[in-house]
Design an enzyme around this catalytic site. Structure first.
Site, PDB file in Angstrom:
ATOM      1  N   LYS A  68      94.839  53.815  56.413  1.00  0.00           N
ATOM      2  CA  LYS A  68      93.528  53.458  55.854  1.00  0.00           C
ATOM      3  C   LYS A  68      92.676  52.694  56.885  1.00  0.00           C
ATOM      4  O   LYS A  68      93.193  52.274  57.934  1.00  0.00           O
ATOM      5  CB  LYS A  68      93.749  52.619  54.593  1.00  0.00           C
ATOM      6  CG  LYS A  68      94.499  53.367  53.485  1.00  0.00           C
ATOM      7  CD  LYS A  68      94.592  52.526  52.214  1.00  0.00           C
ATOM      8  CE  LYS A  68      95.299  53.295  51.110  1.00  0.00           C
ATOM      9  NZ  LYS A  68      95.242  52.567  49.813  1.00  0.00           N
TER      10      LYS A  68
ATOM     11  N   TYR B 154      90.175  60.398  45.515  1.00  0.00           N
ATOM     12  CA  TYR B 154      90.772  59.500  44.512  1.00  0.00           C
ATOM     13  C   TYR B 154      90.286  59.817  43.090  1.00  0.00           C
ATOM     14  O   TYR B 154      90.277  58.930  42.233  1.00  0.00           O
ATOM     15  CB  TYR B 154      90.446  58.045  44.854  1.00  0.00           C
ATOM     16  CG  TYR B 154      91.344  57.443  45.922  1.00  0.00           C
ATOM     17  CD1 TYR B 154      92.716  57.320  45.723  1.00  0.00           C
ATOM     18  CD2 TYR B 154      90.820  56.961  47.114  1.00  0.00           C
ATOM     19  CE1 TYR B 154      93.544  56.745  46.693  1.00  0.00           C
ATOM     20  CE2 TYR B 154      91.630  56.388  48.082  1.00  0.00           C
ATOM     21  CZ  TYR B 154      92.988  56.280  47.853  1.00  0.00           C
ATOM     22  OH  TYR B 154      93.810  55.700  48.804  1.00  0.00           O
TER      23      TYR B 154
ATOM     24  N   ASN C 229      95.687  47.869  51.690  1.00  0.00           N
ATOM     25  CA  ASN C 229      97.153  47.957  51.790  1.00  0.00           C
ATOM     26  C   ASN C 229      97.626  48.961  52.842  1.00  0.00           C
ATOM     27  O   ASN C 229      98.698  49.536  52.735  1.00  0.00           O
ATOM     28  CB  ASN C 229      97.769  48.229  50.409  1.00  0.00           C
ATOM     29  CG  ASN C 229      97.370  49.568  49.821  1.00  0.00           C
ATOM     30  OD1 ASN C 229      96.556  50.280  50.399  1.00  0.00           O
ATOM     31  ND2 ASN C 229      97.947  49.916  48.688  1.00  0.00           N
TER      32      ASN C 229
ATOM     33  N   HIS D  36      98.442  55.035  52.559  1.00  0.00           N
ATOM     34  CA  HIS D  36      98.544  55.775  51.295  1.00  0.00           C
ATOM     35  C   HIS D  36      99.621  56.838  51.441  1.00  0.00           C
ATOM     36  O   HIS D  36      99.820  57.378  52.525  1.00  0.00           O
ATOM     37  CB  HIS D  36      97.205  56.469  50.977  1.00  0.00           C
ATOM     38  CG  HIS D  36      97.310  57.486  49.882  1.00  0.00           C
ATOM     39  ND1 HIS D  36      97.264  57.149  48.556  1.00  0.00           N
ATOM     40  CD2 HIS D  36      97.521  58.836  49.926  1.00  0.00           C
ATOM     41  CE1 HIS D  36      97.415  58.251  47.821  1.00  0.00           C
ATOM     42  NE2 HIS D  36      97.569  59.281  48.635  1.00  0.00           N
TER      43      HIS D  36
ATOM     44  N   GLU E 163      96.286  66.679  47.648  1.00  0.00           N
ATOM     45  CA  GLU E 163      95.860  65.825  48.762  1.00  0.00           C
ATOM     46  C   GLU E 163      95.998  66.531  50.116  1.00  0.00           C
ATOM     47  O   GLU E 163      95.147  66.378  50.994  1.00  0.00           O
ATOM     48  CB  GLU E 163      96.650  64.515  48.728  1.00  0.00           C
ATOM     49  CG  GLU E 163      96.306  63.705  47.478  1.00  0.00           C
ATOM     50  CD  GLU E 163      97.094  62.419  47.332  1.00  0.00           C
ATOM     51  OE1 GLU E 163      97.947  62.114  48.186  1.00  0.00           O
ATOM     52  OE2 GLU E 163      96.839  61.707  46.345  1.00  0.00           O
TER      53      GLU E 163
HETATM   54  P1  CMP Z   1      96.935  54.109  47.127  1.00  0.00           P
HETATM   55  O1  CMP Z   1      98.386  54.383  47.320  1.00  0.00           O
HETATM   56  O2  CMP Z   1      96.007  54.615  48.150  1.00  0.00           O
HETATM   57  O3  CMP Z   1      96.491  54.706  45.695  1.00  0.00           O
HETATM   58  C1  CMP Z   1      95.396  54.198  44.977  1.00  0.00           C
HETATM   59  C2  CMP Z   1      94.884  52.939  45.570  1.00  0.00           C
HETATM   60  O4  CMP Z   1      94.108  52.152  44.698  1.00  0.00           O
HETATM   61  C3  CMP Z   1      96.042  52.032  45.941  1.00  0.00           C
HETATM   62  O5  CMP Z   1      96.745  52.561  47.029  1.00  0.00           O
HETATM   63  C4  CMP Z   1      95.334  50.726  46.170  1.00  0.00           C
HETATM   64  O6  CMP Z   1      94.758  50.672  47.468  1.00  0.00           O
HETATM   65  C5  CMP Z   1      94.234  50.806  45.127  1.00  0.00           C
HETATM   66  N1  CMP Z   1      94.565  49.992  43.966  1.00  0.00           N
HETATM   67  C6  CMP Z   1      95.534  50.200  43.073  1.00  0.00           C
HETATM   68  N2  CMP Z   1      95.532  49.245  42.134  1.00  0.00           N
HETATM   69  C7  CMP Z   1      94.523  48.418  42.438  1.00  0.00           C
HETATM   70  C8  CMP Z   1      93.991  47.246  41.853  1.00  0.00           C
HETATM   71  N3  CMP Z   1      94.532  46.725  40.746  1.00  0.00           N
HETATM   72  N4  CMP Z   1      92.947  46.660  42.457  1.00  0.00           N
HETATM   73  C9  CMP Z   1      92.397  47.191  43.583  1.00  0.00           C
HETATM   74  N5  CMP Z   1      92.859  48.313  44.178  1.00  0.00           N
HETATM   75  C10 CMP Z   1      93.912  48.916  43.619  1.00  0.00           C
END
Ligand code: CMP
Length: 138
Positions: free
Chosen positions: A9, A49, A112, A115, A126
């Site tokens: 990311k 998403y 984070n 993904h 995806e």
């Molecule tokens: P990802 O694995 O990319 O899949 C969906 C993304 O949404 C997740 O990682 C996080 O980056 C984001 N995400 C999931 N839950 C939350 C939350 N409660 N608040 C903010 N971002 C979230």
């Protein structure tokens, strides 16, 4: 043998950990079979998403994902979908196990670092979102 989609990311590319993330997959027997650097528009992030469109964090997530370049990868291996998710660690880095990518590099649940597709169905959607069949070498 499974093929899954992973993304470094915008926080991962700006923290200079592209190689670190890829290295962790490779050291665990996962093979990179497709790779591109992209910078998504908001609408491209919204399409990616789509399943989260009703979530309260959707706007913030898609804004973040279009805030800088990402590295998108097709990854292949035995049980690759679950294996990649194990190497990444829990979505929330506060809950991630020691030695996982998110434990080591992520700031919070949104920023984070990485993904990974969560199911075969997601992986198919995806992978097709970013790659055509001539761009995957597995
Ligand atoms: P990802 O694995 O990319 O899949 C969906 C993304 O949404 C997740 O990682 C996080 O980056 C984001 N995400 C999931 N839950 C939350 C939350 N409660 N608040 C903010 N971002 C979230």
């Amino acid at each position: 043998m499974e093929t899954t989609l992973s993304i470094v990311k915008p926080d991962g590319t700006s923290k200079n950990v592209i190689g670190e993330v890829i290295g962790r997959f490779e050291k665990n027997g996962i093979k990179v079979v497709g790779l591109r650097m992209i910078h998504m528009s908001i609408s491209q992030a919204e399409g990616f998403y789509y399943v989260h469109r009703e979530r309260p964090f959707f706007g913030s997530l898609t804004e973040f994902m279009s805030s800088g370049p990402c590295v998108v990868m097709a990854l292949q291996g035995e049980g690759a979908i679950a294996k990649v998710r194990g190497i990444m660690g829990a979505t929330n880095p506060d809950e991630a196990e020691e030695g996982t990518i998110r434990k080591d590099f992520a700031d919070n649940i949104e920023h984070n670092i990485v993904h990974g597709s969560d199911s075969q169905e997601s992986a198919d959607y995806e992978l097709n979102y970013f790659f055509n069949s001539l761009q995957i070498f597995g």
